[in-house]
Design an enzyme around this catalytic site. Structure first.
Site, PDB file in Angstrom:
ATOM      1  N   SER A 187      -2.455   5.399  -0.599  1.00 12.98           N
ATOM      2  CA  SER A 187      -3.437   4.353  -0.284  1.00 12.98           C
ATOM      3  C   SER A 187      -4.278   4.819   0.903  1.00 12.98           C
ATOM      4  CB  SER A 187      -2.730   3.053   0.098  1.00 12.98           C
ATOM      5  OG  SER A 187      -1.913   2.622  -0.945  1.00 12.98           O
ATOM      6  N   ASN A 190       0.854  -1.187   0.000  1.00 16.78           N
ATOM      7  CA  ASN A 190       0.000   0.000   0.000  1.00 16.78           C
ATOM      8  C   ASN A 190       0.887   1.232   0.000  1.00 16.78           C
ATOM      9  OD1 ASN A 190      -2.926  -0.968   0.364  1.00 16.78           O
ATOM     10  ND2 ASN A 190      -1.731  -2.179   1.839  1.00 16.78           N
ATOM     11  N   GLU A 191       1.195   1.705  -1.200  1.00 22.42           N
ATOM     12  CA  GLU A 191       2.106   2.819  -1.372  1.00 22.42           C
ATOM     13  C   GLU A 191       1.441   4.122  -0.944  1.00 22.42           C
ATOM     14  OE1 GLU A 191       5.015   2.211  -1.767  1.00 22.42           O
ATOM     15  OE2 GLU A 191       5.514   0.867  -3.402  1.00 22.42           O
ATOM     16  N   PRO A 192       2.239   5.196  -0.787  1.00 23.04           N
ATOM     17  CA  PRO A 192       1.655   6.491  -0.462  1.00 23.04           C
ATOM     18  C   PRO A 192       0.475   6.802  -1.374  1.00 23.04           C
ATOM     19  CG  PRO A 192       4.036   6.645  -0.452  1.00 23.04           C
ATOM     20  CD  PRO A 192       3.701   5.246  -0.895  1.00 23.04           C
ATOM     21  N   THR A 243      10.303   2.223  -3.824  1.00 28.93           N
ATOM     22  CA  THR A 243      10.150   0.790  -3.568  1.00 28.93           C
ATOM     23  C   THR A 243      10.845  -0.025  -4.645  1.00 28.93           C
ATOM     24  OG1 THR A 243       8.027   1.190  -2.513  1.00 28.93           O
ATOM     25  CG2 THR A 243       8.426  -1.046  -3.306  1.00 28.93           C
TER      26      THR A 243
END
Ligand code: GLP
Length: 636
Positions: free
Chosen positions: A165, A161-163, A180
């Site tokens: 999310s 869940n990347e920035p 990432t």
């Protein structure tokens, strides 16, 4: 950024347990998992675990396997759901999370194959949505997750869940953040080979677990943990939403905890014992907060910044300033091997013996050059007997393209000289012609890539003036038999370092990795070297031997932590960069560090200049660049 005036923000908003090291943390977490499994077993019920991948949980899984094998911890009643999987990787791919989980845990315990669940990285695009809905349904049907294990990415991601999310996000396909992908570049031998997408449980899915344990180790996680634990809850740091969970704990090691307020500026949290190192930290902190040199700090500067107790302890700003100014001043030396025939009472390194035996460890090629290239050059120029040991060849991080360049160079030589070059070249070229970017290297290709790194490293050492007869590669077995994030050390590794100590009998040892992720190459090498040293205590050389830590690109040493600062002249800095450029196969592989998405050599230059600038701002002399070192306390 840091807002010291807002007291409320200084407290941790997630329950956080800080352990001396990851081994202790892992034992604690494994014990709670074991209790849960056994309790459910006695009730004849299943337990549903949410599992994570990456380097962080590797030791936890090893401890669970140990509990299974040695203490009979059963996994027959365990149902597992993994957080995520790279999209596009088949389960047998060496970097797939399917393979990771099989190798790191499932193969070694009696979990039932039908109880294991991971997102399917190969599901057809048109079926992804349906697959994700189904994954959620299966979690619910199993009764929901009892305990979710999490790591944290440097972007603040949990799962993938990347920035961006949101708190309500569910299991879905996501695009991976650039940071990432760069962090995974070495696993995949180049950023270009890292998948662009993944399937991950959502933040909302994770928060539904009844209990959550977030684990994190090492310097590189300190910054993001502070934001996640002490900052606002925001989509840009998905891990911050863990603050909402009623039963979430962070289990982290000392290095990962370093940026939390209670460690970074403990005097802002409560009463402290004013140890010398804490005093230096506080003075440097006030000076940098107020952007004033140390000698210009006034009583009121301390008082207004919550440091009255320090003034009470030490008398006055005048005396305190002078004391810390001198301490900082005494860290600076152009003589990292000691200055012969001079008073050394205020120098970091003793004058005698004038010619020292120095042992330098580079976990992988480039690490020591980045941390101490200029210092290496000085040690050589000052005539010390320097042995430089590359602990591993670094072959795991050579992209295929670099192997192509090397083969084509060798081919040119073959054509020009029309000599017989081993068949090997042809078979390597054939392998590179047919292998897909994700495929694992054959043993021959991996060895060849090791040669590339060795050639680069030796060329780089020549730039620094090192005697090539004293540049060794010890190729520790843990590296040759392993892959990133999944290394396992054995006694054979320690034996090789013990052997080195016996032959070199050093007065000085330089190394890195004290605060590194313990499963990283640098982290492992640090532990192996220190374990070998602990077993060499009784040898005559050991008592007087100084251990110096050079900084890694994960984290520069802060002014208050530095025990030896070696200034570099503009010419020395240029020479260092020239040396670093020789590690050309490492382009596009360096993880981004805070605000610095440059190549490792640019990051090193910026870091060395920044250290010099910090010293300058504190009122020291203004140097072009500084390489900084911390002393490892080796006395018992
Ligand atoms: C990956 C995983 C995360 C993991 C994170 C940190 O991106 N999807 O679940 O927590 O990276 O990895 P590591 O533990 O190797 O630092």
């Amino acid at each position: 950024m840091d807002s010291p005036s807002v007291e409320a923000e200084q407290f941790e908003r997630i329950k956080t347990s800080v352990f001396r090291n990851s081994d202790e943390a892992v034992r604690d977490v494994a014990a709670s998992i074991s209790n849960l499994i056994r309790r459910r077993q006695s009730e004849r019920k299943n337990v549903v675990l949410g599992l994570a991948t990456g380097s962080t949980p590797v030791k936890l899984y090893q401890e669970l396997i140990r509990l299974h094998l040695q203490e009979g911890l059963p996994f027959a009643n365990v149902i597992s759901f993994n957080l995520d999987e790279y999209y596009g990787l088949p389960p047998e791919h060496p970097e797939s999370y399917h393979r990771f989980m099989a190798v790191q845990l499932f193969q070694h315990v009696n979990i039932l194959p039908e109880n294991v669940h991971l997102p399917d990285g190969m599901v057809d695009r048109s079926k992804v949505f349906e697959f994700c809905l189904n994954y959620e349904r299966r979690i619910r049907d199993a009764g929901g997750i009892d305990l979710q294990i999490l790591g944290i990415g440097r972007t603040g991601h949990i799962g993938f869940n990347e920035p961006g999310s949101g708190i309500d996000s569910r299991t879905r396909m996501v695009a991976l953040d650039r940071i990432t992908r760069r962090d995974a570049a070495r696993d995949f031998r180049g950023e270009a080979n890292v998948p662009e997408h993944a399937i991950t449980m959502g933040v909302g899915t994770i928060l539904e677990a009844r209990e959550i344990q977030l684990l994190a180790w090492g310097d590189s996680k300190a910054g993001i943990l502070r934001i996640a634990i002490e900052g606002e809850q925001v989509d840009s740091v998905p891990a911050s939403y863990l603050q909402r969970h009623p039963n979430c704990t962070c289990a982290i090691d000392n290095a990962a905890a370093a940026a939390l307020t209670r460690f970074k500026t403990p005097w802002r949290v409560g009463p402290v014992a004013w140890e010398p190192s804490l005093i230096r930290k506080a003075v440097v902190w006030v000076a940098s907060e107020l952007k004033k040199p140390v000698l210009r700090l006034r009583d009121e500067d301390y008082a207004e910044n919550g440091l009255t107790s320090l003034l009470v302890e030490t008398g006055s700003a005048y005396r305190l300033n002078l004391r810390i100014f001198n301490e900082l001043q005494h860290t600076i030396t152009g003589w990292p091997g000691g200055k012969p025939n001079s008073d050394d009472s205020n120098r970091p390194v003793p004058a005698e013996p004038a010619q020292k035996r120095v042992l330098v460890f580079g976990p992988e090629p480039l690490d020591a050059e980045i941390g101490m290239g200029g210092t290496l050059n000085r040690l050589v120029n000052h005539g010390h007997d320097l042995t430089f040991v590359y602990v591993t060849s670094g072959n795991l991080s050579v992209p295929d393209n670099e192997a192509r360049v090397a083969i084509s160079l060798l081919n040119e030589i073959r054509l020009a000289q029309s000599e017989q070059i081993p068949k090997l070249l042809e078979s390597l070229a054939a392998e590179l012609g047919t292998k897909a970017a994700y495929d694992e290297d054959s043993a021959a290709l991996r060895q060849f890539k090791g040669l590339i790194r060795k050639a680069e490293a030796r060329a780089a050492c020549q730039i620094l003036g090192l005697d090539l007869n004293k540049v060794d590669f010890v190729d520790l077995p843990f590296y040759e038999t392993g892959r990133y994030r999944q290394f396992q050390t054995t006694e054979a590794d320690t034996q090789r370092i013990l052997g080195l100590f016996k032959t070199v009998r050093p007065h000085q040892v330089y190394l890195t990795g004290s605060g590194a992720d313990p499963s990283s190459v640098a982290g492992i090498v640090y532990r192996v070297v220190m374990a070998a040293f602990a077993r060499s205590r009784t040898e005559d050389w050991a008592a007087g031997c100084q251990f110096w830590l050079y900084a890694s690109s994960d984290r520069a040493w802060l002014s208050h932590e530095i025990d030896m600062a070696v200034p570099l002249s503009p010419a020395e800095l240029t020479l260092k960069l020239e040396c670093l450029y020789h590690h050309r196969s490492q382009r596009n592989q360096t993880p981004f560090i805070e605000h610095d998405s440059g190549e490792s050599w640019q990051q090193a230059e910026n870091a060395n200049r920044a250290t010099a600038h910090e010293y300058d701002k504190l009122g020291m002399a203004e140097y072009e660049a500084i390489e900084a070192f911390r002393r490892v306390k080796t006395d018992r």
